[in-house]
Motif scaffolding. Structure first.
Motif, PDB file in Angstrom:
ATOM      1  N   GLU A 128       5.824   2.055 -13.877  1.00  0.00           N
ATOM      2  CA  GLU A 128       6.101   1.855 -15.303  1.00  0.00           C
ATOM      3  C   GLU A 128       5.035   0.966 -15.931  1.00  0.00           C
ATOM      4  O   GLU A 128       4.583   1.216 -17.061  1.00  0.00           O
ATOM      5  CB  GLU A 128       7.475   1.222 -15.507  1.00  0.00           C
ATOM      6  CG  GLU A 128       7.821   1.080 -16.991  1.00  0.00           C
ATOM      7  CD  GLU A 128       9.073   0.254 -17.260  1.00  0.00           C
ATOM      8  OE1 GLU A 128       9.437   0.123 -18.458  1.00  0.00           O
ATOM      9  OE2 GLU A 128       9.674  -0.274 -16.300  1.00  0.00           O
ATOM     10  N   ALA A 129       4.595  -0.062 -15.211  1.00  0.00           N
ATOM     11  CA  ALA A 129       3.571  -0.963 -15.737  1.00  0.00           C
ATOM     12  C   ALA A 129       2.286  -0.203 -16.045  1.00  0.00           C
ATOM     13  O   ALA A 129       1.634  -0.431 -17.074  1.00  0.00           O
ATOM     14  CB  ALA A 129       3.302  -2.082 -14.732  1.00  0.00           C
ATOM     15  N   ILE A 130       1.903   0.710 -15.166  1.00  0.00           N
ATOM     16  CA  ILE A 130       0.693   1.507 -15.369  1.00  0.00           C
ATOM     17  C   ILE A 130       0.845   2.438 -16.568  1.00  0.00           C
ATOM     18  O   ILE A 130      -0.099   2.640 -17.338  1.00  0.00           O
ATOM     19  CB  ILE A 130       0.355   2.272 -14.079  1.00  0.00           C
ATOM     20  CG1 ILE A 130      -0.275   1.306 -13.061  1.00  0.00           C
ATOM     21  CG2 ILE A 130      -0.566   3.465 -14.349  1.00  0.00           C
ATOM     22  CD1 ILE A 130      -0.380   1.853 -11.663  1.00  0.00           C
ATOM     23  N   MET A 131       2.025   3.024 -16.722  1.00  0.00           N
ATOM     24  CA  MET A 131       2.270   3.876 -17.898  1.00  0.00           C
ATOM     25  C   MET A 131       2.068   3.075 -19.187  1.00  0.00           C
ATOM     26  O   MET A 131       1.433   3.552 -20.146  1.00  0.00           O
ATOM     27  CB  MET A 131       3.693   4.438 -17.859  1.00  0.00           C
ATOM     28  CG  MET A 131       4.040   5.264 -16.648  1.00  0.00           C
ATOM     29  SD  MET A 131       3.257   6.882 -16.634  1.00  0.00           S
ATOM     30  CE  MET A 131       3.752   7.464 -15.013  1.00  0.00           C
ATOM     31  N   LEU A 132       2.585   1.870 -19.223  1.00  0.00           N
ATOM     32  CA  LEU A 132       2.477   1.039 -20.425  1.00  0.00           C
ATOM     33  C   LEU A 132       1.021   0.638 -20.682  1.00  0.00           C
ATOM     34  O   LEU A 132       0.545   0.685 -21.819  1.00  0.00           O
ATOM     35  CB  LEU A 132       3.339  -0.214 -20.282  1.00  0.00           C
ATOM     36  CG  LEU A 132       4.850   0.010 -20.136  1.00  0.00           C
ATOM     37  CD1 LEU A 132       5.569  -1.318 -19.951  1.00  0.00           C
ATOM     38  CD2 LEU A 132       5.419   0.756 -21.338  1.00  0.00           C
ATOM     39  N   ALA A 133       0.323   0.245 -19.627  1.00  0.00           N
ATOM     40  CA  ALA A 133      -1.083  -0.133 -19.790  1.00  0.00           C
ATOM     41  C   ALA A 133      -1.915   1.059 -20.255  1.00  0.00           C
ATOM     42  O   ALA A 133      -2.765   0.930 -21.143  1.00  0.00           O
ATOM     43  CB  ALA A 133      -1.626  -0.674 -18.476  1.00  0.00           C
ATOM     44  N   GLY A 245      -3.359  -3.812  -9.635  1.00  0.00           N
ATOM     45  CA  GLY A 245      -3.177  -4.817  -8.595  1.00  0.00           C
ATOM     46  C   GLY A 245      -1.806  -4.744  -7.959  1.00  0.00           C
ATOM     47  O   GLY A 245      -1.285  -5.771  -7.510  1.00  0.00           O
ATOM     48  N   ALA A 246      -1.245  -3.534  -7.900  1.00  0.00           N
ATOM     49  CA  ALA A 246       0.108  -3.366  -7.361  1.00  0.00           C
ATOM     50  C   ALA A 246       0.277  -4.078  -6.031  1.00  0.00           C
ATOM     51  O   ALA A 246       1.224  -4.835  -5.819  1.00  0.00           O
ATOM     52  CB  ALA A 246       0.427  -1.880  -7.219  1.00  0.00           C
ATOM     53  N   SER A 247      -0.677  -3.857  -5.116  1.00  0.00           N
ATOM     54  CA  SER A 247      -0.578  -4.461  -3.786  1.00  0.00           C
ATOM     55  C   SER A 247      -1.372  -5.759  -3.681  1.00  0.00           C
ATOM     56  O   SER A 247      -0.930  -6.712  -3.038  1.00  0.00           O
ATOM     57  CB  SER A 247      -1.072  -3.474  -2.725  1.00  0.00           C
ATOM     58  OG  SER A 247      -0.311  -2.288  -2.736  1.00  0.00           O
ATOM     59  N   GLY A 248      -2.552  -5.795  -4.296  1.00  0.00           N
ATOM     60  CA  GLY A 248      -3.445  -6.939  -4.092  1.00  0.00           C
ATOM     61  C   GLY A 248      -3.333  -8.066  -5.083  1.00  0.00           C
ATOM     62  O   GLY A 248      -3.924  -9.128  -4.882  1.00  0.00           O
ATOM     63  N   GLY A 249      -2.561  -7.869  -6.167  1.00  0.00           N
ATOM     64  CA  GLY A 249      -2.498  -8.879  -7.215  1.00  0.00           C
ATOM     65  C   GLY A 249      -1.904 -10.204  -6.783  1.00  0.00           C
ATOM     66  O   GLY A 249      -2.240 -11.255  -7.331  1.00  0.00           O
ATOM     67  N   ASN A 272      -1.758  -4.772 -13.714  1.00  0.00           N
ATOM     68  CA  ASN A 272      -0.368  -4.625 -13.256  1.00  0.00           C
ATOM     69  C   ASN A 272      -0.254  -5.143 -11.831  1.00  0.00           C
ATOM     70  O   ASN A 272      -1.218  -5.151 -11.065  1.00  0.00           O
ATOM     71  CB  ASN A 272       0.086  -3.165 -13.306  1.00  0.00           C
ATOM     72  CG  ASN A 272      -0.592  -2.288 -12.276  1.00  0.00           C
ATOM     73  OD1 ASN A 272      -1.704  -1.810 -12.508  1.00  0.00           O
ATOM     74  ND2 ASN A 272       0.057  -2.053 -11.141  1.00  0.00           N
ATOM     75  N   VAL A 273       0.933  -5.611 -11.492  1.00  0.00           N
ATOM     76  CA  VAL A 273       1.192  -6.114 -10.140  1.00  0.00           C
ATOM     77  C   VAL A 273       2.649  -5.827  -9.804  1.00  0.00           C
ATOM     78  O   VAL A 273       3.513  -5.824 -10.681  1.00  0.00           O
ATOM     79  CB  VAL A 273       0.881  -7.624 -10.037  1.00  0.00           C
ATOM     80  CG1 VAL A 273       1.833  -8.440 -10.907  1.00  0.00           C
ATOM     81  CG2 VAL A 273       0.913  -8.104  -8.588  1.00  0.00           C
ATOM     82  N   SER A 274       2.904  -5.558  -8.530  1.00  0.00           N
ATOM     83  CA  SER A 274       4.276  -5.281  -8.090  1.00  0.00           C
ATOM     84  C   SER A 274       4.913  -6.547  -7.550  1.00  0.00           C
ATOM     85  O   SER A 274       4.489  -7.061  -6.510  1.00  0.00           O
ATOM     86  CB  SER A 274       4.279  -4.199  -6.997  1.00  0.00           C
ATOM     87  OG  SER A 274       3.905  -2.950  -7.517  1.00  0.00           O
TER      88      SER A 274
END
Length: 493
Positions: A128-133, A245-249, A272-274
């Motif tokens: 969802e974060a990527i969709m918004l960005a 940055g889903a994994s690395g953020g 974005n980050v998870s």
């Protein structure tokens, strides 16, 4: 026809579910049942069936957190009935959400003053974060093109072919052409130079990944930023960068604080980050942060009055649970930078243990990097007898979930196994995994080792002359056939 008997008084009050009729009746699968059942029976039957799922801690396919402290579990259960969008009714929950945003934005060096609030949103995950960005980039590009009197109907987005599927979803759902830089053997992330070559006046942004799904490697955001700055200067374009940055953020700030990948780089406009990956929260929370308020077009923000409160909102959904937001705040203040740093260092060290044991076996090529997300991705040097998929299958017998998959199209002839090292993965488990992989390899080599069967000397001679070799599985079958033939001859006599 047999009709189920109605529940008796003993069924309803018997202490043991296994002594009641509910232990011998199957649970409904396709239609809602007509009658009710006791809560104990419903719980026990569902609980028992769920035991067939994998053990979450041994699911090394997933980046998602599977263990939290009991105190945080209590907070989650205490807030699980709160709907986050009811901001006027739950103002403290809203405040905790905003605190998380500010902490994460400052961790990423966003352009906000000491007493200013960050620009961003909590989401149900990085998708969802990527969709918004992506929508923010598209809308900003369209607004600029309209103001210049130019066409705005053919936006494109540049990524590597190693991106997660959510980027493909964004492109398809919101009608943006996806231009992919193909990865190649030995180089499994986006090449910044090739990415910049694909940029044109219709490019809304270039997406870089801080932790590739395939091998955990960080893409070179700094080089991408420098090359794109040069192209923008030459062309007059304003193409920006989004960092996935889903994994690395939540890893880079603590393990590689000097690495420039975030808002310290001029062209990084959003990240974005998870929270539910290395943010150390259970599944259901992500974050998207913008560099400043200028990067989020105001016409995407909805201003609504709901249940007595004025709410500016920019999300793809409305209702959302509060518990994961509260859990994120708990982790941020409970662990602090010291705690996150220690956990990420442990993950990195445990990944090294797994990697070193794989290298000692001499059977694998390591395709992951030491600097990146704590992931160990590896492929067989010799696939003539068995492949990565067989190893993955046999590891399941030991309880481990280790996925096997092909690399992206230009390198899809390479299969890899991938082990994700999470915070709850201890040194003991790392050593146990290495031991079980070693055992699986030994089992496979025994199965596929050439073995001559115990038969008559003449039969052995014939096999040698014809060049036929039996495997360990074929030998027992051949012996059974021989014994069967002997019995048939005796019966025939």
């Amino acid at each position: 026809m047999v009709f189920p008997r109605p529940p008796s008084e003993s069924d309803l009050f018997l202490h043991s579910n296994f002594a009641s009729r509910y232990a011998r009746d199957s649970l409904p699968r396709f239609s809602m049942p007509e009658d009710s059942m006791p809560k104990e029976a419903a719980y026990q039957n569902i609980h028992d069936e769920l035991q067939l799922d994998a053990i979450p801690m041994l699911n090394l396919a997933s980046f998602v957190t599977t263990s939290m402290e009991e105190e945080c579990n209590k907070l989650i259960m205490e807030s699980i009935n709160k709907n986050y969008v009811d901001m006027d009714e739950y103002p403290i929950t809203t405040d905790l959400h905003n605190r998380c945003l500010n902490m994460i934005a400052r961790l990423f060096h966003a352009e906000i003053g000491e007493n200013e609030n960050a620009v961003g949103a909590g989401t149900v995950g990085s998708s969802e974060a990527i969709m918004l960005a992506g929508l923010a980039f598209k809308k900003k590009w369209q607004n600029k093109r309209k103001a210049e009197g130019k066409s705005y109907d053919k936006p494109n987005l540049v990524t590597g072919s190693n991106v997660q599927v959510c980027w493909e979803k964004f492109a398809r759902y919101f009608e943006v052409e996806l231009r992919e830089v193909e990865v190649r053997e030995g180089y499994y992330v986006m090449d910044p130079a090739k990415a910049v070559e694909l940029v044109d006046e219709n490019t809304i942004c270039v997406a870089a990944i801080l932790g590739s799904t395939y091998n955990g490697e960080f893409e070179d955001v700094k080089l991408l930023n420098d090359l794109l700055l040069q192209k923008n200067k030459q062309t007059g374009w304003e193409t920006g960068i989004h960092v996935d940055g889903a994994s690395g953020g939540f890893i880079a700030p603590f393990l590689y604080p000097e690495l420039e990948w975030d808002f310290r780089l001029e062209l990084v406009k959003s990240i974005n980050v998870s929270g539910h990956k290395y943010g150390l929260v259970y599944a259901g929370i992500g974050w998207v942060i913008w560099r400043n308020k200028e990067e989020l077009p105001q016409d995407l923000i909805f201003h609504i009055n709901y249940l007595g409160a004025h709410q500016p909102t920019f999300t793809l959904n409305f209702s959302k649970g509060s518990s994961q937001i509260i859990a994120q705040y708990y982790q941020l203040i409970r662990l602090g930078q010291e705690g996150y740093r220690s956990i990420m260092e442990n993950c990195r060290e445990n990944a090294k243990v797994v990697k070193e044991n794989l290298e000692k076996s001499g059977r694998f090529n390591i395709v992951s990097k030491d600097n990146g997300v704590p992931v160990v991705a590896f492929s067989l040097k010799d696939r003539s007898q068995y492949d990565e998929y067989k190893i993955s299958e046999m590891l399941r017998r030991h309880g481990w979930i280790v996925p096997a998959y092909p690399m992206p199209p230009a390198a899809q002839h390479i299969n890899v196994l991938r082990v994700v090292i999470r915070a709850e993965f201890s040194r003991t488990l790392a050593q146990r995994l290495a031991f079980d992989i070693h055992n699986v390899l030994n089992e496979l080599e025994k199965v596929h080792a050439p073995i001559m069967i115990n038969s008559s000397e003449e039969e052995n001679k014939g096999l040698v002359e014809t060049g036929v070799k039996e495997t360990a599985l074929d030998a027992p079958r051949a012996i059974i056939v021989q014994e069967s033939n002997k019995r048939q001859k005796i019966m025939a006599a």
